[in-house]
Design an enzyme around this catalytic site. Structure first.
Site, PDB file in Angstrom:
ATOM      1  N   HIS A 149     114.034 -47.787  -8.756  1.00 36.20           N
ATOM      2  CA  HIS A 149     112.381 -48.431  -9.106  1.00 36.20           C
ATOM      3  C   HIS A 149     111.696 -47.921  -8.286  1.00 36.20           C
ATOM      4  CE1 HIS A 149     109.919 -51.571  -9.054  1.00 36.20           C
ATOM      5  NE2 HIS A 149     109.287 -50.759 -10.055  1.00 36.20           N
ATOM      6  N   SER A 150     110.669 -47.298  -8.060  1.00 31.27           N
ATOM      7  CA  SER A 150     109.864 -47.745  -6.764  1.00 31.27           C
ATOM      8  C   SER A 150     109.716 -47.150  -5.865  1.00 31.27           C
ATOM      9  CB  SER A 150     108.999 -49.081  -6.543  1.00 31.27           C
ATOM     10  OG  SER A 150     107.700 -48.816  -5.896  1.00 31.27           O
ATOM     11  N   PHE A 151     110.108 -47.734  -4.664  1.00 30.36           N
ATOM     12  CA  PHE A 151     110.085 -46.895  -3.289  1.00 30.36           C
ATOM     13  C   PHE A 151     112.110 -46.496  -3.613  1.00 30.36           C
ATOM     14  CE2 PHE A 151     113.364 -47.458   0.770  1.00 30.36           C
ATOM     15  CZ  PHE A 151     112.092 -46.728   1.376  1.00 30.36           C
TER      16      PHE A 151
END
Length: 314
Positions: free
Chosen positions: A107-109
């Protein structure tokens, strides 16, 4: 196991690394296909607590806390947090777990770190799932910003090291207000979930576990050229699922150059990977896997359970 333990959680892990340990939590079947779950910037492994119980339980899911996050050790003094060091953490973790091939859910980073690992060690990754995150962050036309990020990263670390201030003590209400103010996509329930793992109780309140040297994600990420992006995508040997939230990361990019760079990356993945690439848009915000996990659980489950083999990309 505590009363706040996530449903289906089978164990908490502590994996040795040269600077201390990487903490992780595991769900599912030890004998099942392994899936490494990578959280977003300044989040922790608990960000998957509401999603993983909805996924097939004949897989083995391990959600790790990146160094300096959650319950993992901080890096040694003077050692910076860079994308490459986070990528090396994955290599250390899977070596400790004795995994030769596994899938990544990021998720994300965590998706950016997982994507870079995927391209660096393509033979080790079976499937890559990107939760509202690009595979890479591309250089934009604002090249001066890249230098600003690097300078800000160095100055911030030096400032933190020089101050040597004791950890600030907060009440849960104060921390929750701060967290929700800086993360408008988080609900109060999800914020409390992250703080359970992201704080430690002391006599007068709570202190944050995260390393104060961690500030802005841009400081730790390497922006790459379009040429390297296209070359890396051509090396991929597995299926990729990109789940885009309607009101998530991609929607929040205001700069035309950023939007155009994201479109280039997605178009390159579509044209290069063809049937190996799946793109799905779901309702929700950047943290949809936490706030409304039912919107992504069935999509991820179907993707993980798909058993067709992929030809190697030479």
């Amino acid at each position: 196991m505590s009363e706040n333990a996530a449903p289906g959680l089978i164990s908490e892990l502590k994996l040795a690394v040269p600077w201390g340990h990487i903490a992780a939590k595991a769900w599912g079947s030890l004998q099942g296909p392994p899936v490494l779950c990578l959280h977003g910037w300044l989040d922790n492994a608990s960000s998957f607590d509401r999603l993983i119980p909805l996924l097939p339980q004949d897989f083995y899911y391990v959600a790790m806390d990146f160094g300096g996050h959650g319950l993992s050790s901080h890096y040694s003094p003077g050692v910076p947090y860079y994308l490459q060091t986070f990528v090396s953490e994955i290599r250390r973790v899977v070596a400790a777990l004795k995994w030769n091939r596994f899938s990544i859910l990021g998720h994300s980073f965590g998706g950016v770190v997982g994507g870079m690992f995927f391209c660096t060690f393509p033979e080790m990754v079976d499937k890559l799932i990107l939760l509202d995150t690009p595979l890479f962050l591309l250089e934009s036309d604002e090249m001066e910003n890249l230098l600003t990020y690097k300078r800000r990263a160095i100055e911030h670390v030096l400032q933190v090291e020089a101050s040597q201030e004791p950890s600030h003590v907060f009440s849960l209400k104060q921390l929750l207000q701060r967290l929700l103010k800086s993360n408008s996509h988080l609900s109060e329930e999800c914020g409390e979930l992250l703080l359970q793992r992201g704080t430690t109780k002391v006599a007068t309140g709570l202190v944050l576990n995260r390393d104060q040297r961690l500030a802005w994600a841009e400081n730790s990420i390497d922006f790459i050229s379009r040429e390297l992006c296209a070359h890396s995508i051509r090396k991929l040997q597995a299926h990729v699922l990109l789940i885009k939230a309607v009101h998530g990361y991609f929607d929040s990019r205001q700069n035309y150059s950023e939007k155009e760079s994201l479109s280039f990356m997605i178009d390159t993945m579509k044209s290069t990977l063809k049937e190996q690439f799946q793109f799905v848009e779901v309702p929700g915000n950047h943290c949809v896997h936490m706030s409304e996990p039912q919107h992504v659980a069935s999509i991820i489950s179907s993707f993980l359970q798909c058993t067709h083999m992929l030809p190697a990309q030479l």
